[in-house]
Design a protein around this motif. Sequence first.
Motif, PDB file in Angstrom:
ATOM      1  N   LEU A  83     -10.790  55.106 -44.878  1.00  0.00           N
ATOM      2  CA  LEU A  83      -9.833  54.273 -44.161  1.00  0.00           C
ATOM      3  C   LEU A  83      -8.588  55.098 -43.940  1.00  0.00           C
ATOM      4  CD1 LEU A  83      -9.433  51.364 -43.120  1.00  0.00           C
ATOM      5  CD2 LEU A  83      -8.479  50.788 -45.354  1.00  0.00           C
ATOM      6  N   SER A  84      -8.279  55.372 -42.682  1.00  0.00           N
ATOM      7  CA  SER A  84      -7.083  56.144 -42.384  1.00  0.00           C
ATOM      8  C   SER A  84      -5.850  55.272 -42.564  1.00  0.00           C
ATOM      9  CB  SER A  84      -7.143  56.677 -40.955  1.00  0.00           C
ATOM     10  OG  SER A  84      -7.070  55.598 -40.044  1.00  0.00           O
ATOM     11  N   PHE A  89      -5.403  62.960 -43.196  1.00  0.00           N
ATOM     12  CA  PHE A  89      -6.697  62.424 -42.795  1.00  0.00           C
ATOM     13  C   PHE A  89      -7.164  63.142 -41.548  1.00  0.00           C
ATOM     14  CE2 PHE A  89     -10.097  59.458 -42.900  1.00  0.00           C
ATOM     15  CZ  PHE A  89     -10.451  59.223 -41.591  1.00  0.00           C
ATOM     16  N   ASP A  90      -8.339  63.728 -41.645  1.00  0.00           N
ATOM     17  CA  ASP A  90      -8.950  64.420 -40.511  1.00  0.00           C
ATOM     18  C   ASP A  90     -10.224  63.669 -40.146  1.00  0.00           C
ATOM     19  OD1 ASP A  90     -10.319  66.104 -38.766  1.00  0.00           O
ATOM     20  OD2 ASP A  90      -9.628  67.922 -39.752  1.00  0.00           O
ATOM     21  N   ARG A  91     -10.209  63.002 -39.022  1.00  0.00           N
ATOM     22  CA  ARG A  91     -11.351  62.162 -38.662  1.00  0.00           C
ATOM     23  C   ARG A  91     -12.617  62.967 -38.408  1.00  0.00           C
ATOM     24  NH1 ARG A  91     -12.417  61.900 -33.220  1.00  0.00           N
ATOM     25  NH2 ARG A  91     -10.902  62.900 -31.839  1.00  0.00           N
ATOM     26  N   LEU A  92     -12.474  64.280 -38.244  1.00  0.00           N
ATOM     27  CA  LEU A  92     -13.634  65.133 -38.030  1.00  0.00           C
ATOM     28  C   LEU A  92     -14.183  65.703 -39.333  1.00  0.00           C
ATOM     29  CD1 LEU A  92     -12.501  67.068 -34.837  1.00  0.00           C
ATOM     30  CD2 LEU A  92     -13.933  65.041 -34.988  1.00  0.00           C
ATOM     31  N   PRO A 149     -15.862  66.259 -49.358  1.00  0.00           N
ATOM     32  CA  PRO A 149     -15.073  65.990 -50.562  1.00  0.00           C
ATOM     33  C   PRO A 149     -13.864  66.914 -50.702  1.00  0.00           C
ATOM     34  CG  PRO A 149     -17.408  65.919 -51.071  1.00  0.00           C
ATOM     35  CD  PRO A 149     -17.296  66.422 -49.667  1.00  0.00           C
ATOM     36  N   SER A 150     -13.968  68.126 -50.204  1.00  0.00           N
ATOM     37  CA  SER A 150     -12.862  69.080 -50.330  1.00  0.00           C
ATOM     38  C   SER A 150     -11.618  68.647 -49.574  1.00  0.00           C
ATOM     39  CB  SER A 150     -13.303  70.466 -49.843  1.00  0.00           C
ATOM     40  OG  SER A 150     -13.676  70.405 -48.473  1.00  0.00           O
ATOM     41  N   GLN A 151     -11.777  67.685 -48.644  1.00  0.00           N
ATOM     42  CA  GLN A 151     -10.627  67.214 -47.867  1.00  0.00           C
ATOM     43  C   GLN A 151      -9.767  66.211 -48.621  1.00  0.00           C
ATOM     44  OE1 GLN A 151      -9.852  68.417 -44.614  1.00  0.00           O
ATOM     45  NE2 GLN A 151     -11.330  69.888 -45.417  1.00  0.00           N
TER      46      GLN A 151
END
Length: 124
Positions: free
Chosen positions: A49-50, A100-103, A108-110
């Motif tokens: 959820l952004s 938040f990167d939608r791509l 998990p690293s994000q």
Amino acid sequence: QLQASGGGLVQTGGSLRLSCAVSGPDFRNHAVAWFRQTPGKEREVVAALSWINIRAYYAERVKGRFTISRDNAKSTFYLQMNGLKPEDTAVYYCAADRMFDRLRYSAPSQWTFWGQGTQVTVSS
């Protein structure tokens, strides 16, 4: 700090609601997510959820059954799981991050902040 709870044992077709309580400032400025992991497999995203446009993203295998939501006043976010299947059995982890990167949100690293995990077991 993130604290996950709500896991348990449920029969096929049942429901559970996972909660993740977040301590620390600026919760409303963080994107949040749920991941799950089974032994020998990589951790996979379930839902995210952004915070910018409050858009939800779901893994294909849980679309229509799971719902991610957040309550900023309580600094808590949730995963409502309906229509549970044995293949949903896993340890579920909550995660949060300011970015938040939608791509790349499925990696998990994000995600910087993680809860300790809660076991969900679905019996057939």
